[in-house]
Design a protein around this motif. Structure first.
Motif, PDB file in Angstrom:
ATOM      1  N   SER A  65      37.416   9.005 -14.416  1.00  0.00           N
ATOM      2  CA  SER A  65      36.089   8.499 -14.073  1.00  0.00           C
ATOM      3  C   SER A  65      36.115   7.701 -12.780  1.00  0.00           C
ATOM      4  CB  SER A  65      35.543   7.623 -15.210  1.00  0.00           C
ATOM      5  OG  SER A  65      36.392   6.514 -15.431  1.00  0.00           O
ATOM      6  N   LEU A  66      34.934   7.509 -12.205  1.00  0.00           N
ATOM      7  CA  LEU A  66      34.771   6.715 -10.992  1.00  0.00           C
ATOM      8  C   LEU A  66      34.256   5.330 -11.345  1.00  0.00           C
ATOM      9  CD1 LEU A  66      33.027   9.316  -8.633  1.00  0.00           C
ATOM     10  CD2 LEU A  66      35.474   8.928  -8.978  1.00  0.00           C
ATOM     11  N   GLY A  67      34.724   4.330 -10.624  1.00  0.00           N
ATOM     12  CA  GLY A  67      34.268   2.971 -10.840  1.00  0.00           C
ATOM     13  C   GLY A  67      32.924   2.713 -10.167  1.00  0.00           C
ATOM     14  N   ILE A  68      32.414   1.514 -10.341  1.00  0.00           N
ATOM     15  CA  ILE A  68      31.159   1.086  -9.731  1.00  0.00           C
ATOM     16  C   ILE A  68      31.484   0.314  -8.456  1.00  0.00           C
ATOM     17  CG2 ILE A  68      29.036  -0.227 -10.053  1.00  0.00           C
ATOM     18  CD1 ILE A  68      29.334   2.275 -11.836  1.00  0.00           C
ATOM     19  N   ARG A  69      30.893   0.712  -7.356  1.00  0.00           N
ATOM     20  CA  ARG A  69      31.177   0.092  -6.066  1.00  0.00           C
ATOM     21  C   ARG A  69      30.258  -1.111  -5.811  1.00  0.00           C
ATOM     22  NH1 ARG A  69      31.546   5.058  -1.722  1.00  0.00           N
ATOM     23  NH2 ARG A  69      33.319   6.180  -2.626  1.00  0.00           N
ATOM     24  N   ALA A  70      30.745  -2.003  -4.945  1.00  0.00           N
ATOM     25  CA  ALA A  70      29.871  -3.040  -4.400  1.00  0.00           C
ATOM     26  C   ALA A  70      28.780  -2.355  -3.583  1.00  0.00           C
ATOM     27  CB  ALA A  70      30.673  -3.989  -3.525  1.00  0.00           C
ATOM     28  N   PRO A 123      22.355  13.693  -9.120  1.00  0.00           N
ATOM     29  CA  PRO A 123      22.532  12.327  -9.633  1.00  0.00           C
ATOM     30  C   PRO A 123      22.393  11.265  -8.537  1.00  0.00           C
ATOM     31  CG  PRO A 123      24.301  13.772 -10.381  1.00  0.00           C
ATOM     32  CD  PRO A 123      23.557  14.514  -9.318  1.00  0.00           C
ATOM     33  N   PHE A 124      22.096  10.050  -8.948  1.00  0.00           N
ATOM     34  CA  PHE A 124      22.138   8.905  -8.041  1.00  0.00           C
ATOM     35  C   PHE A 124      23.590   8.643  -7.624  1.00  0.00           C
ATOM     36  CE2 PHE A 124      18.293   8.144 -10.566  1.00  0.00           C
ATOM     37  CZ  PHE A 124      17.373   7.825  -9.572  1.00  0.00           C
ATOM     38  N   VAL A 125      23.788   8.180  -6.390  1.00  0.00           N
ATOM     39  CA  VAL A 125      25.142   7.856  -5.925  1.00  0.00           C
ATOM     40  C   VAL A 125      25.196   6.448  -5.344  1.00  0.00           C
ATOM     41  CG1 VAL A 125      25.814  10.248  -5.490  1.00  0.00           C
ATOM     42  CG2 VAL A 125      24.713   8.923  -3.668  1.00  0.00           C
ATOM     43  N   ARG A 126      24.234   5.621  -5.671  1.00  0.00           N
ATOM     44  CA  ARG A 126      24.201   4.282  -5.083  1.00  0.00           C
ATOM     45  C   ARG A 126      25.331   3.396  -5.605  1.00  0.00           C
ATOM     46  NH1 ARG A 126      18.686   4.021  -8.097  1.00  0.00           N
ATOM     47  NH2 ARG A 126      19.302   3.525 -10.235  1.00  0.00           N
ATOM     48  N   ARG A 130      20.486  16.521   3.384  1.00  0.00           N
ATOM     49  CA  ARG A 130      19.658  17.600   3.914  1.00  0.00           C
ATOM     50  C   ARG A 130      18.800  18.223   2.809  1.00  0.00           C
ATOM     51  NH1 ARG A 130      19.995  21.304   8.154  1.00  0.00           N
ATOM     52  NH2 ARG A 130      18.173  22.662   8.028  1.00  0.00           N
ATOM     53  N   LEU A 131      19.378  18.449   1.647  1.00  0.00           N
ATOM     54  CA  LEU A 131      18.645  19.061   0.547  1.00  0.00           C
ATOM     55  C   LEU A 131      17.545  18.138   0.015  1.00  0.00           C
ATOM     56  CD1 LEU A 131      21.612  20.722  -1.368  1.00  0.00           C
ATOM     57  CD2 LEU A 131      19.784  21.906  -0.146  1.00  0.00           C
ATOM     58  N   LEU A 132      17.830  16.848  -0.071  1.00  0.00           N
ATOM     59  CA  LEU A 132      16.816  15.902  -0.519  1.00  0.00           C
ATOM     60  C   LEU A 132      15.657  15.846   0.469  1.00  0.00           C
ATOM     61  CD1 LEU A 132      19.054  12.993  -1.879  1.00  0.00           C
ATOM     62  CD2 LEU A 132      17.491  14.404  -3.214  1.00  0.00           C
ATOM     63  N   ALA A 133      15.988  15.938   1.761  1.00  0.00           N
ATOM     64  CA  ALA A 133      14.940  15.904   2.790  1.00  0.00           C
ATOM     65  C   ALA A 133      14.035  17.127   2.706  1.00  0.00           C
ATOM     66  CB  ALA A 133      15.569  15.801   4.175  1.00  0.00           C
ATOM     67  N   ASN A 134      14.579  18.246   2.211  1.00  0.00           N
ATOM     68  CA  ASN A 134      13.775  19.466   2.078  1.00  0.00           C
ATOM     69  C   ASN A 134      12.719  19.354   0.981  1.00  0.00           C
ATOM     70  OD1 ASN A 134      15.204  20.641   4.128  1.00  0.00           O
ATOM     71  ND2 ASN A 134      16.465  21.946   2.816  1.00  0.00           N
ATOM     72  N   GLY A 135      12.905  18.383   0.083  1.00  0.00           N
ATOM     73  CA  GLY A 135      11.888  18.115  -0.928  1.00  0.00           C
ATOM     74  C   GLY A 135      11.948  18.969  -2.172  1.00  0.00           C
ATOM     75  N   LYS A 136      12.962  19.821  -2.288  1.00  0.00           N
ATOM     76  CA  LYS A 136      13.043  20.694  -3.466  1.00  0.00           C
ATOM     77  C   LYS A 136      13.896  20.094  -4.583  1.00  0.00           C
ATOM     78  CE  LYS A 136      12.519  24.948  -0.756  1.00  0.00           C
ATOM     79  NZ  LYS A 136      13.131  26.259  -0.417  1.00  0.00           N
ATOM     80  N   ILE A 137      14.572  18.993  -4.285  1.00  0.00           N
ATOM     81  CA  ILE A 137      15.477  18.362  -5.244  1.00  0.00           C
ATOM     82  C   ILE A 137      15.120  16.880  -5.351  1.00  0.00           C
ATOM     83  CG2 ILE A 137      17.893  17.754  -5.712  1.00  0.00           C
ATOM     84  CD1 ILE A 137      18.715  20.297  -4.277  1.00  0.00           C
ATOM     85  N   SER A 138      15.163  16.344  -6.556  1.00  0.00           N
ATOM     86  CA  SER A 138      14.892  14.930  -6.803  1.00  0.00           C
ATOM     87  C   SER A 138      16.143  14.261  -7.376  1.00  0.00           C
ATOM     88  CB  SER A 138      13.731  14.763  -7.788  1.00  0.00           C
ATOM     89  OG  SER A 138      12.568  15.398  -7.321  1.00  0.00           O
ATOM     90  N   LYS A 139      16.180  12.936  -7.298  1.00  0.00           N
ATOM     91  CA  LYS A 139      17.287  12.164  -7.864  1.00  0.00           C
ATOM     92  C   LYS A 139      16.979  11.790  -9.316  1.00  0.00           C
ATOM     93  CE  LYS A 139      17.093   9.530  -4.148  1.00  0.00           C
ATOM     94  NZ  LYS A 139      17.338   8.436  -3.172  1.00  0.00           N
ATOM     95  N   ARG A 140      17.988  11.950 -10.161  1.00  0.00           N
ATOM     96  CA  ARG A 140      17.817  11.680 -11.595  1.00  0.00           C
ATOM     97  C   ARG A 140      19.177  11.424 -12.210  1.00  0.00           C
ATOM     98  NH1 ARG A 140      18.290  14.596 -16.274  1.00  0.00           N
ATOM     99  NH2 ARG A 140      16.763  14.223 -17.960  1.00  0.00           N
ATOM    100  N   ILE A 141      19.247  10.564 -13.212  1.00  0.00           N
ATOM    101  CA  ILE A 141      20.492  10.351 -13.945  1.00  0.00           C
ATOM    102  C   ILE A 141      20.875  11.654 -14.650  1.00  0.00           C
ATOM    103  CG2 ILE A 141      21.542   9.138 -15.895  1.00  0.00           C
ATOM    104  CD1 ILE A 141      19.859   6.709 -15.132  1.00  0.00           C
TER     105      ILE A 141
END
Length: 278
Positions: free
Chosen positions: A140-145, A207-210, A221-232
């Protein structure tokens, strides 16, 4: 005071340079980006420029982004097709330990000339890899600052072990192209070296990557195209998704036709639907 550097290899001490003092090597103090090149041009150049500029700002590094991009463009024309990798760290400091006073960057660039796109189809400027299978990693990946959210950090030990796990699994199943990776909260956040996208109820999400993962240039680029949204993206979604693909700044798009939930159970996915997200 005399300082000497050595490599201990096969019980022998071999004199070497001052690599140990390099902050990228010693502390992972910096970030990197890998760029695909086709026909002498950098794929998704604007997104790469924005990411490098943002990452330098978060690291408090004073880079001249115009000079950096001009240098990368020059190398892209030189190799015509292949990859470029840039590592940006901080110059060595006149103090010991982790701290720093100055924000002068030290920039490394590697170019590799290779016909990596010669036999691939493209949809727009997206290279399309052949369909593959995917599995799920235990690493698994940790949570970043928040300062480092979404950045391609040099200190990527979690991704190193996730990729190692994937490669071991791939030895048993050569059809595997990637693996899903979760964070410590058990949310699916990425592939081992890519961003991930999934279709649920005829809509595309990523997924979110914040807090974990990387905000890749293809993802931007894909998010800017508007066809994909962010979701858990959670385990509970896996039985309901109908399509899945990964993106990478060099490889482009990798559609997935089969996702292994565990060693015995898999779901089949619609690769033709992927084009609707691009």
């Amino acid at each position: 005071m005399t300082t000497q550097f050595y490599i201990l290899k096969d019980r022998n001490l071999i004199g070497t340079n001052n690599l140990m003092d390099n902050r990228a090597f010693a502390y992972g103090d910096g970030f990197f980006s890998t760029l695909g090149v086709k026909n002498g041009k950098i794929l998704w150049q604007n997104q790469h420029q924005a990411r490098i500029h943002f990452s330098a700002k978060q690291f408090l590094l004073d880079i001249d982004i115009t000079v950096v991009m001009a240098s990368l463009q020059l190398l892209a024309k030189k190799i015509t097709e292949g990859t470029l990798k840039i590592i940006i760290t901080r110059e060595n400091q006149n103090i010991s330990g982790y701290g720093f006073y100055t924000n002068h960057p030290l920039i490394f660039i590697k170019s590799i000339a290779s016909n990596i796109y010669q036999h691939l189809d493209f949809i727009g400027d997206f290279p399309i890899q052949k369909d593959g299978q995917a599995c799920i990693c235990n690493q698994s990946l940790g949570i970043r600052a928040s300062r480092f959210g979404g950045i391609k950090l040099i200190s990527s030990h979690e991704q190193v072990f996730a990729r190692h796990e994937f490669l071991i699994k791939q030895q048993s199943n050569p059809k595997l192209s990637e693996a899903l990776v979760k964070n410590i909260h058990n949310d699916i956040v990425s592939g081992t070296s890519s961003n991930v996208y999934y279709q649920l109820d005829n809509r595309w999400y990523t997924p979110f990557v914040r807090a974990s993962g990387v905000n890749g240039v293809v993802r931007q680029r894909l998010l800017a195209n508007g066809k994909i949204s962010k979701r858990i993206f959670s385990d509970g979604d896996l039985s309901n998704i109908t399509a899945l693909f990964f993106s990478n700044a060099v490889k482009g798009i990798t559609p997935i036709n089969k996702l292994w939930i565990n060693a015995n159970d898999a779901i089949f996915l619609d690769t033709l639907a992927v084009k609707n997200a691009l």
